[in-house]
Design a protein around this motif. Structure first.
Motif, PDB file in Angstrom:
ATOM      1  N   THR A 323     -10.603  34.271 -21.947  1.00 32.01           N
ATOM      2  CA  THR A 323      -9.915  35.561 -22.012  1.00 32.01           C
ATOM      3  C   THR A 323      -8.646  35.501 -21.175  1.00 32.01           C
ATOM      4  O   THR A 323      -8.501  34.675 -20.275  1.00 32.01           O
ATOM      5  CB  THR A 323     -10.798  36.711 -21.479  1.00 32.01           C
ATOM      6  OG1 THR A 323     -11.238  36.393 -20.159  1.00 32.01           O
ATOM      7  CG2 THR A 323     -11.993  36.945 -22.371  1.00 32.01           C
ATOM      8  N   ALA A 324      -7.739  36.407 -21.477  1.00 31.45           N
ATOM      9  CA  ALA A 324      -6.527  36.580 -20.690  1.00 31.45           C
ATOM     10  C   ALA A 324      -6.186  38.053 -20.690  1.00 31.45           C
ATOM     11  O   ALA A 324      -6.539  38.789 -21.618  1.00 31.45           O
ATOM     12  CB  ALA A 324      -5.379  35.761 -21.259  1.00 31.45           C
ATOM     13  N   PHE A 325      -5.515  38.479 -19.641  1.00 27.50           N
ATOM     14  CA  PHE A 325      -5.097  39.881 -19.597  1.00 27.50           C
ATOM     15  C   PHE A 325      -3.720  40.005 -18.985  1.00 27.50           C
ATOM     16  O   PHE A 325      -3.298  39.184 -18.169  1.00 27.50           O
ATOM     17  CB  PHE A 325      -6.123  40.752 -18.865  1.00 27.50           C
ATOM     18  CG  PHE A 325      -6.521  40.282 -17.490  1.00 27.50           C
ATOM     19  CD1 PHE A 325      -5.785  40.640 -16.361  1.00 27.50           C
ATOM     20  CD2 PHE A 325      -7.663  39.506 -17.312  1.00 27.50           C
ATOM     21  CE1 PHE A 325      -6.167  40.229 -15.100  1.00 27.50           C
ATOM     22  CE2 PHE A 325      -8.056  39.088 -16.048  1.00 27.50           C
ATOM     23  CZ  PHE A 325      -7.308  39.451 -14.933  1.00 27.50           C
ATOM     24  N   VAL A 326      -3.021  41.036 -19.436  1.00 24.68           N
ATOM     25  CA  VAL A 326      -1.644  41.291 -19.028  1.00 24.68           C
ATOM     26  C   VAL A 326      -1.566  42.694 -18.440  1.00 24.68           C
ATOM     27  O   VAL A 326      -2.045  43.660 -19.035  1.00 24.68           O
ATOM     28  CB  VAL A 326      -0.678  41.174 -20.223  1.00 24.68           C
ATOM     29  CG1 VAL A 326       0.752  41.497 -19.796  1.00 24.68           C
ATOM     30  CG2 VAL A 326      -0.754  39.771 -20.831  1.00 24.68           C
ATOM     31  N   LEU A 327      -0.973  42.793 -17.251  1.00 23.39           N
ATOM     32  CA  LEU A 327      -0.801  44.076 -16.584  1.00 23.39           C
ATOM     33  C   LEU A 327       0.528  44.683 -17.012  1.00 23.39           C
ATOM     34  O   LEU A 327       1.552  43.993 -17.049  1.00 23.39           O
ATOM     35  CB  LEU A 327      -0.829  43.906 -15.058  1.00 23.39           C
ATOM     36  CG  LEU A 327      -2.171  43.566 -14.413  1.00 23.39           C
ATOM     37  CD1 LEU A 327      -2.638  42.151 -14.737  1.00 23.39           C
ATOM     38  CD2 LEU A 327      -2.097  43.749 -12.887  1.00 23.39           C
ATOM     39  N   LEU A 328       0.514  45.970 -17.336  1.00 20.43           N
ATOM     40  CA  LEU A 328       1.715  46.631 -17.851  1.00 20.43           C
ATOM     41  C   LEU A 328       2.295  47.589 -16.814  1.00 20.43           C
ATOM     42  O   LEU A 328       1.615  48.501 -16.335  1.00 20.43           O
ATOM     43  CB  LEU A 328       1.392  47.400 -19.129  1.00 20.43           C
ATOM     44  CG  LEU A 328       0.994  46.527 -20.336  1.00 20.43           C
ATOM     45  CD1 LEU A 328       0.746  47.394 -21.547  1.00 20.43           C
ATOM     46  CD2 LEU A 328       2.077  45.512 -20.628  1.00 20.43           C
ATOM     47  N   TYR A 329       3.558  47.360 -16.489  1.00 22.09           N
ATOM     48  CA  TYR A 329       4.287  48.174 -15.528  1.00 22.09           C
ATOM     49  C   TYR A 329       5.445  48.871 -16.237  1.00 22.09           C
ATOM     50  O   TYR A 329       6.077  48.282 -17.121  1.00 22.09           O
ATOM     51  CB  TYR A 329       4.861  47.301 -14.411  1.00 22.09           C
ATOM     52  CG  TYR A 329       3.835  46.517 -13.629  1.00 22.09           C
ATOM     53  CD1 TYR A 329       3.309  47.014 -12.440  1.00 22.09           C
ATOM     54  CD2 TYR A 329       3.404  45.264 -14.072  1.00 22.09           C
ATOM     55  CE1 TYR A 329       2.378  46.287 -11.710  1.00 22.09           C
ATOM     56  CE2 TYR A 329       2.473  44.528 -13.342  1.00 22.09           C
ATOM     57  CZ  TYR A 329       1.965  45.045 -12.165  1.00 22.09           C
ATOM     58  OH  TYR A 329       1.044  44.323 -11.461  1.00 22.09           O
ATOM     59  N   PRO A 330       5.762  50.081 -15.846  1.00 25.23           N
ATOM     60  CA  PRO A 330       6.962  50.714 -16.402  1.00 25.23           C
ATOM     61  C   PRO A 330       8.216  50.078 -15.823  1.00 25.23           C
ATOM     62  O   PRO A 330       8.158  49.355 -14.824  1.00 25.23           O
ATOM     63  CB  PRO A 330       6.820  52.178 -15.959  1.00 25.23           C
ATOM     64  CG  PRO A 330       5.988  52.118 -14.721  1.00 25.23           C
ATOM     65  CD  PRO A 330       5.045  50.956 -14.895  1.00 25.23           C
ATOM     66  N   LEU A 367       6.561  49.962  -7.917  1.00 26.40           N
ATOM     67  CA  LEU A 367       6.662  48.977  -8.985  1.00 26.40           C
ATOM     68  C   LEU A 367       6.675  47.547  -8.468  1.00 26.40           C
ATOM     69  O   LEU A 367       6.607  46.610  -9.266  1.00 26.40           O
ATOM     70  CB  LEU A 367       7.932  49.229  -9.809  1.00 26.40           C
ATOM     71  CG  LEU A 367       8.038  50.616 -10.454  1.00 26.40           C
ATOM     72  CD1 LEU A 367       9.269  50.685 -11.340  1.00 26.40           C
ATOM     73  CD2 LEU A 367       6.784  50.958 -11.235  1.00 26.40           C
ATOM     74  N   GLY A 368       6.720  47.341  -7.169  1.00 23.89           N
ATOM     75  CA  GLY A 368       6.764  45.999  -6.621  1.00 23.89           C
ATOM     76  C   GLY A 368       5.420  45.365  -6.363  1.00 23.89           C
ATOM     77  O   GLY A 368       5.341  44.201  -5.972  1.00 23.89           O
ATOM     78  N   ASP A 369       4.332  46.120  -6.573  1.00 22.59           N
ATOM     79  CA  ASP A 369       2.999  45.561  -6.404  1.00 22.59           C
ATOM     80  C   ASP A 369       2.069  46.185  -7.432  1.00 22.59           C
ATOM     81  O   ASP A 369       2.495  46.969  -8.286  1.00 22.59           O
ATOM     82  CB  ASP A 369       2.481  45.758  -4.970  1.00 22.59           C
ATOM     83  CG  ASP A 369       2.475  47.226  -4.541  1.00 22.59           C
ATOM     84  OD1 ASP A 369       1.890  48.053  -5.255  1.00 22.59           O
ATOM     85  OD2 ASP A 369       3.066  47.544  -3.481  1.00 22.59           O
ATOM     86  N   GLN A 370       0.769  45.865  -7.349  1.00 21.62           N
ATOM     87  CA  GLN A 370      -0.165  46.262  -8.409  1.00 21.62           C
ATOM     88  C   GLN A 370      -0.378  47.768  -8.518  1.00 21.62           C
ATOM     89  O   GLN A 370      -0.946  48.244  -9.502  1.00 21.62           O
ATOM     90  CB  GLN A 370      -1.513  45.559  -8.226  1.00 21.62           C
ATOM     91  CG  GLN A 370      -1.544  44.149  -8.775  1.00 21.62           C
ATOM     92  CD  GLN A 370      -1.094  43.132  -7.753  1.00 21.62           C
ATOM     93  OE1 GLN A 370       0.095  42.874  -7.616  1.00 21.62           O
ATOM     94  NE2 GLN A 370      -2.046  42.537  -7.045  1.00 21.62           N
ATOM     95  N   GLY A 375      -1.910  50.007 -16.963  1.00 21.14           N
ATOM     96  CA  GLY A 375      -2.991  49.621 -17.860  1.00 21.14           C
ATOM     97  C   GLY A 375      -2.956  48.123 -18.114  1.00 21.14           C
ATOM     98  O   GLY A 375      -1.993  47.443 -17.742  1.00 21.14           O
ATOM     99  N   ILE A 376      -4.009  47.631 -18.738  1.00 19.06           N
ATOM    100  CA  ILE A 376      -4.170  46.193 -18.934  1.00 19.06           C
ATOM    101  C   ILE A 376      -4.593  45.921 -20.377  1.00 19.06           C
ATOM    102  O   ILE A 376      -5.460  46.601 -20.922  1.00 19.06           O
ATOM    103  CB  ILE A 376      -5.243  45.625 -17.979  1.00 19.06           C
ATOM    104  CG1 ILE A 376      -4.928  45.997 -16.526  1.00 19.06           C
ATOM    105  CG2 ILE A 376      -5.350  44.115 -18.122  1.00 19.06           C
ATOM    106  CD1 ILE A 376      -6.009  45.609 -15.537  1.00 19.06           C
ATOM    107  N   VAL A 377      -3.966  44.915 -20.977  1.00 19.61           N
ATOM    108  CA  VAL A 377      -4.363  44.438 -22.309  1.00 19.61           C
ATOM    109  C   VAL A 377      -5.116  43.126 -22.142  1.00 19.61           C
ATOM    110  O   VAL A 377      -4.624  42.202 -21.502  1.00 19.61           O
ATOM    111  CB  VAL A 377      -3.142  44.227 -23.215  1.00 19.61           C
ATOM    112  CG1 VAL A 377      -3.553  43.567 -24.535  1.00 19.61           C
ATOM    113  CG2 VAL A 377      -2.440  45.553 -23.485  1.00 19.61           C
ATOM    114  N   LEU A 378      -6.319  43.051 -22.698  1.00 20.35           N
ATOM    115  CA  LEU A 378      -7.142  41.842 -22.649  1.00 20.35           C
ATOM    116  C   LEU A 378      -7.340  41.303 -24.053  1.00 20.35           C
ATOM    117  O   LEU A 378      -7.534  42.076 -25.005  1.00 20.35           O
ATOM    118  CB  LEU A 378      -8.499  42.148 -22.009  1.00 20.35           C
ATOM    119  CG  LEU A 378      -9.514  40.994 -21.936  1.00 20.35           C
ATOM    120  CD1 LEU A 378     -10.294  41.051 -20.611  1.00 20.35           C
ATOM    121  CD2 LEU A 378     -10.499  41.047 -23.101  1.00 20.35           C
ATOM    122  N   ALA A 379      -7.285  39.969 -24.192  1.00 20.29           N
ATOM    123  CA  ALA A 379      -7.512  39.321 -25.484  1.00 20.29           C
ATOM    124  C   ALA A 379      -8.318  38.050 -25.280  1.00 20.29           C
ATOM    125  O   ALA A 379      -8.346  37.483 -24.176  1.00 20.29           O
ATOM    126  CB  ALA A 379      -6.186  39.014 -26.175  1.00 20.29           C
TER     127      ALA A 379
END
Length: 412
Positions: A323-330, A367-370, A375-379
């Motif tokens: 699996t992998a996931f991507v963190l989404l930031y504005p 926006l400089g840290d978590q 939200g997060i997209v996992l695939a």
């Protein structure tokens, strides 16, 4: 009987409820902010667990709440912030738990770095510094450049500065003087290389490397996590050497039971520790472990809380999907109004899933840290590389939407 959870990570509560039920017990969550778990709670039946609202930063109030629970038999503590009070409370109630002194050591990254240096497990030493530009000369003399400044008890990549020249060092020290710290500011050498984390499980000195998670970091000067994939396919000899190294690191730090999330840089000279977290990794690391290992790894969390050797130590090697996931930031701070593109996720391969960490109406500032993650997209994929490509592709279609201005109430 009751197993209590003193707060939890944002994701994984549902799997912990299942694990407690399989052990024949009921889970009770003690929390000061239910909003943290809104995604998980929305997916659970209303009576799936008990929830007690209490100021969990008040140890006396938390102890009183624990005393009211029927037949308390275990205390789960899976966060950094509450790790020390959790260990103290387990000892106070006579419950199985880690040595509070060892937990205090792990929460002090400054002490851990110097301990490992003394044991020959790190090439660098840590230097406690007073925030403010006047400390620059001491950092230059004792640590050198490039260096990292950070909070000895920090979380979510908060209060971390990578400095490569004297000008930036003085700027970072000036910025640090305006910040509050969970611990104290210290400096250590910057280690060049990709960042990974070793996901481990230990019991009475026996440590198993469950797998390695890749970690994609942001461009400097921000220090935030952008994406991750599990499990990384390391060559056999390198994997064996890493398991030996991480076992020695955990032994030196006094961690002898439960999960650990050991972040490290794979330098040209070998692994160098970033930090040790005595828990399952954050974000969706727990979900990645469950899918790769084909089992609910939170059973091991419950086993540890009940004071018994986790069966997961003897489980077969990972054979499930990567699996992998991507963190989404504005792209700018503001009030979150929603996301565009979520409806297109089913069009992408890898069965992508959406895990929101915020809700419309929340204010996004850091926006400089978590903390800026919305939200997060996992695939999934046959390998972590393929899973990462799929997660990045799917996440590229989703955009956080923010509007200027503040909501009536800002939630941290």
């Amino acid at each position: 009987m009751t197993i209590a959870a003193l707060e939890e990570l944002t994701f994984g509560l549902g799997r912990l409820v299942e694990a407690a039920g399989r052990a024949g017990h009921r889970l009770c969550l003690l929390t000061g902010n239910r909003d943290v778990y809104r995604h998980e709670l929305a997916r659970l039946a209303p009576d799936a667990l008990d929830t007690v609202d209490v100021d969990t930063r008040d140890e006396a109030a938390t102890a009183a709440a624990l005393a009211e629970l029927p037949d308390l038999c275990g205390l789960v503590n899976s966060t950094d912030t509450w790790s020390v009070p959790g260990a103290d409370l387990a000892a106070e109630f006579g419950l199985p738990g880690p040595d509070p002194a060892a937990v205090r050591l792990l929460r002090d990254k400054h002490r851990v770095r110097n301990l490992l240096h003394e044991r020959g497990l790190s090439r660098g030493r840590a230097l406690a510094v007073r925030p403010g530009p006047s400390a620059a000369a001491e950092v230059l003399a004792e640590v050198g450049l490039p260096a990292v400044l950070k909070d000895s008890a920090g979380t979510s990549s908060r209060n971390v500065w990578v400095v490569r020249d004297e000008r930036r060092l003085r700027e970072a020290l000036a910025e640090a003087a305006q910040r509050s710290f969970a611990g104290r500011l210290f400096a250590e050498p910057f280690f060049a290389g990709p960042v990974y984390s070793a996901e481990t499980l230990s019991w009475k000195g026996e440590t198993r490397l469950l797998g390695v998670l890749s970690r994609q970091m942001s461009r400097e000067p921000s220090v935030r996590e952008e994406a991750a994939a599990f499990p990384v396919a390391l060559p056999g000899a390198q994997s064996t050497a890493l398991e030996t190294w991480v076992g020695r690191v955990l032994e030196a730090a006094g961690h002898d039971r439960g999960f650990a999330h050991v972040e490290f840089v794979l330098t040209a000279q070998g692994p160098e520790l970033v930090e040790i977290n005595r828990r399952i990794g954050g974000a969706l690391v727990g979900e990645a472990l469950c899918r790769a290992l084909g089992t609910n790894v939170y059973d091991a969390v419950v086993d540890t809380a009940l004071g018994r050797r986790p069966a997961l130590l003897d489980a077969p090697a990972p054979s499930g999907p990567a699996t992998a996931f991507v963190l989404l930031y504005p792209d700018r701070p503001g009030t979150l109004t929603g996301w565009s593109g979520l409806e297109h996720l089913p069009d992408f391969p890898g069965s992508p899933r959406w895990y929101p960490t915020t809700a419309p109406g929340d204010r996004v500032e850091h926006l400089g840290d978590q903390r800026g993650c919305t939200g997060i997209v996992l695939a999934e994929g046959a390998t972590s590389e393929l899973a990462l490509h799929r997660a990045l592709s799917a996440a590229g279609s989703v955009r956080p939407l923010v509007a200027p201005g503040r909501t009536a109430e800002h939630r941290e």
